[in-house]
Design an enzyme around this catalytic site. Structure first.
Site, mmCIF file in Angstrom:
data_model
loop_
_atom_site.group_PDB
_atom_site.id
_atom_site.type_symbol
_atom_site.label_atom_id
_atom_site.label_comp_id
_atom_site.label_asym_id
_atom_site.label_seq_id
_atom_site.Cartn_x
_atom_site.Cartn_y
_atom_site.Cartn_z
ATOM 1 C CE1 TYR A 1 -4.069 1.987 0.569
ATOM 2 C CE2 TYR A 1 -2.554 3.356 1.814
ATOM 3 C CZ TYR A 1 -3.769 3.192 1.188
ATOM 4 O OH TYR A 1 -4.675 4.205 1.164
ATOM 5 N NE ARG B 1 -12.912 12.811 -30.167
ATOM 6 C CZ ARG B 1 -12.801 12.534 -28.858
ATOM 7 N NH1 ARG B 1 -11.626 12.251 -28.330
ATOM 8 N NH2 ARG B 1 -13.852 12.550 -28.078
ATOM 9 C CG ASP C 1 -2.134 16.486 -22.167
ATOM 10 O OD1 ASP C 1 -1.481 15.423 -22.109
ATOM 11 O OD2 ASP C 1 -3.360 16.521 -22.346
ATOM 12 C CG PHE D 1 -7.983 15.679 -24.672
ATOM 13 C CD1 PHE D 1 -7.910 15.092 -25.918
ATOM 14 C CD2 PHE D 1 -8.355 14.898 -23.591
ATOM 15 C CE1 PHE D 1 -8.197 13.740 -26.081
ATOM 16 C CE2 PHE D 1 -8.637 13.549 -23.749
ATOM 17 C CZ PHE D 1 -8.569 12.967 -25.001
ATOM 18 C CB THR D 2 -13.046 15.434 -24.657
ATOM 19 O OG1 THR D 2 -12.117 14.361 -24.532
ATOM 20 C CG2 THR D 2 -13.477 15.564 -26.105
ATOM 21 C CG PHE E 1 -17.829 12.140 -26.683
ATOM 22 C CD1 PHE E 1 -17.631 13.313 -25.964
ATOM 23 C CD2 PHE E 1 -16.873 11.150 -26.589
ATOM 24 C CE1 PHE E 1 -16.507 13.469 -25.163
ATOM 25 C CE2 PHE E 1 -15.741 11.298 -25.800
ATOM 26 C CZ PHE E 1 -15.569 12.470 -25.077
ATOM 27 C CE LYS F 1 -4.722 8.648 -24.998
ATOM 28 N NZ LYS F 1 -5.472 9.856 -24.782
#
Ligand SMILES: *Cc1c(COP(=O)(O)O)cnc(C)c1O
Length: 482
Positions: free
Chosen positions: A80, A389, A223, A132-133, A455, A266
């Site tokens: 933990y 998109r 980002d 970005f969404t 979406f 990613k």
């Protein structure tokens, strides 16, 4: 990186890896694909992979892991607190991203949640190259606003501009001055700007943004979810870096930011995510939110196995052979569809090939979601699942008005090292057929519209019997082929 030439002159991309674990795919009949569309409300997010042949929905968490990553997962030190696996991850972040503090989070958007919670309030404005969404949803949820500051060339579909993700520097200063620097909690730069087709920014642009941030005493947030590919394209396209290696370019990029966050789904081809910084005050301010939203500071909502895979995956960002595979395959797909007349976002970017639905479905009004319709139509005739998109991915403003998107794109993601060249040739073939029959595609309308990130889970229906007509034409041309 050295290009591998074919004696025949046909310079196709070559896989520089071998496949050692495989998953069987199903290509179900077109009739079943039609049923699946109705069951899933014509929303590709709501399809089961049982019905999907090539899953090109996203590159988030769908990339192939290396043998070294998988083997590292077995030595995971489950604890933990104080796990040695986390120490290995911290070391990787220090070595690769050059940041000494790491806050682990369960995925990219969790980092956005914490950054917004810490810095955004009503009246805040966040300048960024493009939204970005999930980044935008977290900011607006706290009453903040975003300012998208790309140059006009970013919106040109058929372009040869190498860095469409560049921040518009003049507009950046204008926004800071007109809203006042005190209302700008940070500037956000997104590497390989996702929603405009995975388009990179240049190192020079990032340096210029850094200079403006310094001038006004603002934080610069990077980002870095798609940073590996942005770094690769800097080496490819920016004269100054043509002889640089990945390690150097990545460190220069992260070094220009105060805070760097990423989706490890990613970057590093694993799962999870992180926020990193060298600024002790920033670290202390953000730290309190990790146990609250994610988990203890040495796992942040990730399984320890993922922590190990992420550590190894971060080092693999140094390997241009690994990072370049997806962009090279995307370029192949974009160039071959372009040669067949299909309007594509150019130059080829990263994470996927982007098809211009605004042109292909110019007969469908934007409030009937041309890119969503193209995604549904393409699934119907190929079993390939892409992602809308465009306007459908936008959220309504505070008055309930639906903003029409600048671009209507069908994104066909090319997850890292997952697909083979013949599979891409199938995509090319079916898309070329659909392009010839584009007049048969019709619009969509909502039957269930969620208030946030609609979406993902929204349900739609076709505005006419166009799917049936499209299927009839498919059967006419393909006979009993799947
Ligand atoms: C995917 C992505 C995110 C969100 O990451 P998740 O791990 O899917 O939550 C944020 N920013 C960019 C640029 C992305 O591509």
């Amino acid at each position: 990186m050295q290009e591998i030439k074919f004696y025949s002159g046909e310079n196709i991309p070559l896989e520089l890896h071998k496949v050692r674990i495989v998953q069987k795919l199903n290509l179900v009949p077109v009739e079943r694909r039609m049923e699946a569309l109705y069951e899933g409300g014509f929303n590709t997010f709501k399809l089961s992979t049982r019905d999907v042949f090539l899953d090109m929905l996203t590159d988030s968490g769908t990339n192939a892991m290396s043998d070294n990553q998988v083997s590292a997962m077995l030595r995971a030190d489950d604890a933990y607190a104080g796990s040695q696996s986390f120490e290995r991850l911290q070391k990787a972040v220090e070595d690769v991203l050059d940041k000494k503090y790491l806050l682990p989070v369960h995925q990219g958007r969790a980092a956005e949640n914490i950054l917004s919670e810490a810095y955004v309030q009503k009246g805040s404005i966040i300048p960024m190259n493009y939204h970005f969404t999930t980044a935008m949803a977290h900011i607006t949820l706290r009453g903040g606003q975003i300012a998208e500051l790309l140059y006009d060339e970013a919106y040109v579909i058929n372009s040869d501009h190498p860095f469409k993700g560049n921040m518009n520097l003049e507009k950046l200063e204008e926004v800071i001055q007109s809203y006042g620097p005190e209302n700008v909690p940070f500037i956000r730069m997104e590497a390989s700007t996702n929603l405009i087709g995975g388009q990179p920014f240049s190192m020079q642009n990032l340096r210029d943004v850094r200079a403006i941030a310094d001038k006004y005493g603002l934080l610069l947030v990077l980002d870095a979810s798609l940073m590996g590919e942005n770094a690769y394209l800097i080496i490819q396209r920016e004269e100054e870096f043509k002889n640089s290696d990945m390690a150097t370019v990545v460190k220069l990029m992260t070094g220009l930011s105060d805070i760097c966050y990423f989706s490890a789904r990613k970057l590093s081809c694993s799962r999870g995510g992180g926020i990193c910084t060298n600024n002790t005050d920033v670290y202390k301010k953000l730290q309190v939110f990790v146990p609250l939203y994610e988990g203890f500071l040495t796992y942040g909502g990730m399984s320890i196995r993922e922590v190990e895979a992420m550590a190894v995956g971060l080092y693999e960002v140094w390997d241009e052979t690994i990072v370049s595979q997806s962009p090279i395959f995307i370029k192949y797909l974009v160039d071959s569809l372009d040669a067949k007349g299909v309007p594509m976002v150019k130059p080829a970017g990263v994470l996927g090939a982007h098809v211009d639905a605004m042109q292909i479905c110019s007969h469908i009004p934007q409030n009937q979601y041309p890119a969503g319709a193209l995604a549904a139509a393409f699934f119907l005739i190929s079993g390939v699942r892409g992602m809308e998109r465009g306007t459908l991915s936008n959220q309504r403003d505070e008055n309930g008005v639906e903003p029409l998107a600048n671009m209507e794109l069908l994104r066909l993601a090319v997850p890292r090292r997952v697909f083979t060249l013949s599979q891409l040739k199938y995509v090319e073939d079916r898309m070329a057929w659909l392009y010839q029959n584009r007049h048969l595609i019709g619009g969509l309308r909502f039957i269930e519209e969620p208030p946030v990130l609609r979406f993902f889970m929204g349900k739609l229906e076709p505005t006419s019997d166009w799917p049936q007509k499209l299927m009839a034409k498919f059967k006419e041309d393909f006979g009993d082929s799947l």
